[in-house]
Scaffold this motif. Sequence first.
Motif, PDB file in Angstrom:
ATOM      1  N   THR A 144       0.800  -1.221   0.000  1.00  0.00           N
ATOM      2  CA  THR A 144       0.000   0.000   0.000  1.00  0.00           C
ATOM      3  C   THR A 144       0.832   1.268   0.000  1.00  0.00           C
ATOM      4  O   THR A 144       0.330   2.337  -0.342  1.00  0.00           O
ATOM      5  CB  THR A 144      -0.937   0.016   1.225  1.00  0.00           C
ATOM      6  OG1 THR A 144      -0.152  -0.089   2.428  1.00  0.00           O
ATOM      7  CG2 THR A 144      -1.917  -1.154   1.156  1.00  0.00           C
ATOM      8  N   ASN A 145       2.110   1.163   0.401  1.00  0.00           N
ATOM      9  CA  ASN A 145       2.935   2.371   0.448  1.00  0.00           C
ATOM     10  C   ASN A 145       4.418   2.003   0.407  1.00  0.00           C
ATOM     11  O   ASN A 145       4.832   0.986   0.965  1.00  0.00           O
ATOM     12  CB  ASN A 145       2.641   3.156   1.734  1.00  0.00           C
ATOM     13  CG  ASN A 145       3.255   4.537   1.705  1.00  0.00           C
ATOM     14  OD1 ASN A 145       3.218   5.224   0.683  1.00  0.00           O
ATOM     15  ND2 ASN A 145       3.811   4.963   2.821  1.00  0.00           N
ATOM     16  N   PHE A 146       5.201   2.843  -0.267  1.00  0.00           N
ATOM     17  CA  PHE A 146       6.651   2.661  -0.356  1.00  0.00           C
ATOM     18  C   PHE A 146       7.332   3.939   0.135  1.00  0.00           C
ATOM     19  O   PHE A 146       6.994   5.038  -0.307  1.00  0.00           O
ATOM     20  CB  PHE A 146       7.092   2.386  -1.795  1.00  0.00           C
ATOM     21  CG  PHE A 146       6.453   1.173  -2.420  1.00  0.00           C
ATOM     22  CD1 PHE A 146       6.918  -0.105  -2.145  1.00  0.00           C
ATOM     23  CD2 PHE A 146       5.378   1.311  -3.293  1.00  0.00           C
ATOM     24  CE1 PHE A 146       6.331  -1.220  -2.724  1.00  0.00           C
ATOM     25  CE2 PHE A 146       4.790   0.200  -3.881  1.00  0.00           C
ATOM     26  CZ  PHE A 146       5.272  -1.063  -3.593  1.00  0.00           C
ATOM     27  N   VAL A 147       8.301   3.789   1.034  1.00  0.00           N
ATOM     28  CA  VAL A 147       9.065   4.931   1.544  1.00  0.00           C
ATOM     29  C   VAL A 147      10.543   4.584   1.470  1.00  0.00           C
ATOM     30  O   VAL A 147      10.975   3.557   2.003  1.00  0.00           O
ATOM     31  CB  VAL A 147       8.683   5.271   3.005  1.00  0.00           C
ATOM     32  CG1 VAL A 147       9.532   6.434   3.514  1.00  0.00           C
ATOM     33  CG2 VAL A 147       7.201   5.605   3.107  1.00  0.00           C
ATOM     34  N   PHE A 148      11.325   5.458   0.827  1.00  0.00           N
ATOM     35  CA  PHE A 148      12.748   5.180   0.641  1.00  0.00           C
ATOM     36  C   PHE A 148      13.556   5.924   1.702  1.00  0.00           C
ATOM     37  O   PHE A 148      14.222   6.929   1.429  1.00  0.00           O
ATOM     38  CB  PHE A 148      13.183   5.590  -0.768  1.00  0.00           C
ATOM     39  CG  PHE A 148      12.527   4.764  -1.846  1.00  0.00           C
ATOM     40  CD1 PHE A 148      13.125   3.613  -2.317  1.00  0.00           C
ATOM     41  CD2 PHE A 148      11.295   5.149  -2.371  1.00  0.00           C
ATOM     42  CE1 PHE A 148      12.521   2.844  -3.298  1.00  0.00           C
ATOM     43  CE2 PHE A 148      10.674   4.386  -3.357  1.00  0.00           C
ATOM     44  CZ  PHE A 148      11.290   3.232  -3.814  1.00  0.00           C
ATOM     45  N   SER A 149      13.478   5.451   2.923  1.00  0.00           N
ATOM     46  CA  SER A 149      14.231   6.064   4.020  1.00  0.00           C
ATOM     47  C   SER A 149      14.633   5.004   5.021  1.00  0.00           C
ATOM     48  O   SER A 149      14.026   3.932   5.101  1.00  0.00           O
ATOM     49  CB  SER A 149      13.394   7.148   4.713  1.00  0.00           C
ATOM     50  OG  SER A 149      12.236   6.583   5.294  1.00  0.00           O
ATOM     51  N   ARG A 150      15.638   5.317   5.802  1.00  0.00           N
ATOM     52  CA  ARG A 150      16.145   4.375   6.795  1.00  0.00           C
ATOM     53  C   ARG A 150      15.211   4.325   7.991  1.00  0.00           C
ATOM     54  O   ARG A 150      14.568   5.318   8.336  1.00  0.00           O
ATOM     55  CB  ARG A 150      17.543   4.796   7.234  1.00  0.00           C
ATOM     56  CG  ARG A 150      18.290   3.742   8.021  1.00  0.00           C
ATOM     57  CD  ARG A 150      19.744   4.110   8.156  1.00  0.00           C
ATOM     58  NE  ARG A 150      20.525   3.008   8.688  1.00  0.00           N
ATOM     59  CZ  ARG A 150      21.847   2.987   8.712  1.00  0.00           C
ATOM     60  NH1 ARG A 150      22.526   4.009   8.214  1.00  0.00           N
ATOM     61  NH2 ARG A 150      22.495   1.951   9.201  1.00  0.00           N
ATOM     62  N   MET A 151      15.127   3.176   8.655  1.00  0.00           N
ATOM     63  CA  MET A 151      14.304   3.043   9.844  1.00  0.00           C
ATOM     64  C   MET A 151      14.967   2.089  10.830  1.00  0.00           C
ATOM     65  O   MET A 151      15.840   1.289  10.473  1.00  0.00           O
ATOM     66  CB  MET A 151      12.902   2.541   9.476  1.00  0.00           C
ATOM     67  CG  MET A 151      12.857   1.119   8.928  1.00  0.00           C
ATOM     68  SD  MET A 151      11.167   0.500   8.696  1.00  0.00           S
ATOM     69  CE  MET A 151      10.673   0.224  10.403  1.00  0.00           C
ATOM     70  N   ASP A 152      14.575   2.187  12.086  1.00  0.00           N
ATOM     71  CA  ASP A 152      15.084   1.268  13.114  1.00  0.00           C
ATOM     72  C   ASP A 152      14.469  -0.115  12.895  1.00  0.00           C
ATOM     73  O   ASP A 152      13.305  -0.247  12.509  1.00  0.00           O
ATOM     74  CB  ASP A 152      14.723   1.776  14.505  1.00  0.00           C
ATOM     75  CG  ASP A 152      15.467   3.047  14.868  1.00  0.00           C
ATOM     76  OD1 ASP A 152      16.580   3.240  14.340  1.00  0.00           O
ATOM     77  OD2 ASP A 152      14.933   3.849  15.667  1.00  0.00           O
ATOM     78  N   THR A 153      15.271  -1.137  13.182  1.00  0.00           N
ATOM     79  CA  THR A 153      14.799  -2.513  12.990  1.00  0.00           C
ATOM     80  C   THR A 153      15.077  -3.331  14.244  1.00  0.00           C
ATOM     81  O   THR A 153      15.923  -4.229  14.252  1.00  0.00           O
ATOM     82  CB  THR A 153      15.479  -3.155  11.767  1.00  0.00           C
ATOM     83  OG1 THR A 153      16.916  -3.081  11.934  1.00  0.00           O
ATOM     84  CG2 THR A 153      15.072  -2.453  10.493  1.00  0.00           C
ATOM     85  N   PRO A 154      14.368  -3.065  15.334  1.00  0.00           N
ATOM     86  CA  PRO A 154      14.630  -3.791  16.585  1.00  0.00           C
ATOM     87  C   PRO A 154      14.250  -5.261  16.474  1.00  0.00           C
ATOM     88  O   PRO A 154      13.256  -5.617  15.842  1.00  0.00           O
ATOM     89  CB  PRO A 154      13.727  -3.060  17.586  1.00  0.00           C
ATOM     90  CG  PRO A 154      12.622  -2.481  16.752  1.00  0.00           C
ATOM     91  CD  PRO A 154      13.262  -2.101  15.451  1.00  0.00           C
ATOM     92  N   TYR A 155      15.079  -6.085  17.079  1.00  0.00           N
ATOM     93  CA  TYR A 155      14.767  -7.518  17.134  1.00  0.00           C
ATOM     94  C   TYR A 155      15.415  -8.107  18.375  1.00  0.00           C
ATOM     95  O   TYR A 155      16.639  -8.129  18.511  1.00  0.00           O
ATOM     96  CB  TYR A 155      15.271  -8.257  15.893  1.00  0.00           C
ATOM     97  CG  TYR A 155      14.904  -9.731  15.930  1.00  0.00           C
ATOM     98  CD1 TYR A 155      13.681 -10.162  15.441  1.00  0.00           C
ATOM     99  CD2 TYR A 155      15.763 -10.664  16.499  1.00  0.00           C
ATOM    100  CE1 TYR A 155      13.310 -11.493  15.505  1.00  0.00           C
ATOM    101  CE2 TYR A 155      15.403 -12.005  16.569  1.00  0.00           C
ATOM    102  CZ  TYR A 155      14.184 -12.415  16.073  1.00  0.00           C
ATOM    103  OH  TYR A 155      13.815 -13.732  16.146  1.00  0.00           O
ATOM    104  N   SER A 156      14.600  -8.575  19.296  1.00  0.00           N
ATOM    105  CA  SER A 156      15.098  -9.271  20.482  1.00  0.00           C
ATOM    106  C   SER A 156      14.043 -10.260  20.927  1.00  0.00           C
ATOM    107  O   SER A 156      12.844  -9.969  20.901  1.00  0.00           O
ATOM    108  CB  SER A 156      15.422  -8.283  21.608  1.00  0.00           C
ATOM    109  OG  SER A 156      14.264  -7.580  22.005  1.00  0.00           O
ATOM    110  N   VAL A 157      14.477 -11.434  21.319  1.00  0.00           N
ATOM    111  CA  VAL A 157      13.571 -12.502  21.708  1.00  0.00           C
ATOM    112  C   VAL A 157      13.467 -12.545  23.232  1.00  0.00           C
ATOM    113  O   VAL A 157      14.492 -12.648  23.930  1.00  0.00           O
ATOM    114  CB  VAL A 157      14.069 -13.867  21.192  1.00  0.00           C
ATOM    115  CG1 VAL A 157      13.132 -14.981  21.632  1.00  0.00           C
ATOM    116  CG2 VAL A 157      14.196 -13.842  19.672  1.00  0.00           C
ATOM    117  N   PRO A 158      12.269 -12.476  23.794  1.00  0.00           N
ATOM    118  CA  PRO A 158      12.109 -12.582  25.248  1.00  0.00           C
ATOM    119  C   PRO A 158      12.667 -13.910  25.762  1.00  0.00           C
ATOM    120  O   PRO A 158      12.585 -14.942  25.081  1.00  0.00           O
ATOM    121  CB  PRO A 158      10.591 -12.503  25.445  1.00  0.00           C
ATOM    122  CG  PRO A 158      10.099 -11.739  24.247  1.00  0.00           C
ATOM    123  CD  PRO A 158      10.983 -12.171  23.116  1.00  0.00           C
TER     124      PRO A 158
END
Length: 281
Positions: free
Chosen positions: A258-272
Amino acid sequence: MKKWIPLVILTLFIFSCKSKKAVTDSAQNSDSLVIKNSDPNEPIDAGSNVADRLNFYEKIYLHEKFDYLKISSKITADNIRVSPLDATIYIETDKKIWSNISFLVIPAARALITPDGIKAMDRYNKNYIDSDFEYLNNLLNVNFFDYKNLEKLLIGRTFFTISNRNSKITKNMQGYQMESVSNLKFTTAGGEREYKLNLQYSEDYNLTDLKLKDVKSDDAVEIVYSNWETQPNNVKLPKNVKIIIKGSKNSQILLENTNFVFSRMDTPYSVPSSYKKIEIK
């Protein structure tokens, strides 16, 4: 485990696996899978024009590049009840693919894919995986994709580079069709498999349909791309992607971008710490 499988596929939106050693001279150094003709004496299809072929190859393989892409999507699958799901898929070219999926604003799953492997967690069942791409190879009945080819699949790029002698290109009512002349052979630790490849492009060289058929079984995969749009930075992207899996496993997955944005973003990933690891066998 049955609940986990479709959620992993949806989370990653992957038709992918890691080929341990593909039968190709340059696949390790290329961003596409290079297929060479097994018979060096196989003639180029009669009537083709080299200049036209060069122009065709340029159009389907050379595209405007980007460093970062955030895709907002809705994902539907025929083997999971809670759909459509809302998804954010983030691509950092050549480095990582990050995905976050929710249902009615409730977090459902998250994944982080790099050239080294796959990490994904299922928030509903409170478990996770940490594996190479071979897991999805077994799920989806293929044995030849790597990380870079996954990037290409998600945005509708041609991830096979077929040699001139092993491709037949014809003009038809829909645009252009390219198919393999001889079977494509890939060898991994699990053995050798052969595929027949057929690619359909529109008049303006957008990939619209990819078909792969295992010649020794009923296993087949089809990927359909539609509603292509040219973004402000001249990057062309499909708004709809459908994956159809047939044979010993059957499934359909539809991604509606539905939408495309060409910018950097945070990508958090941690498993409880309370999550259980799913062992891949």
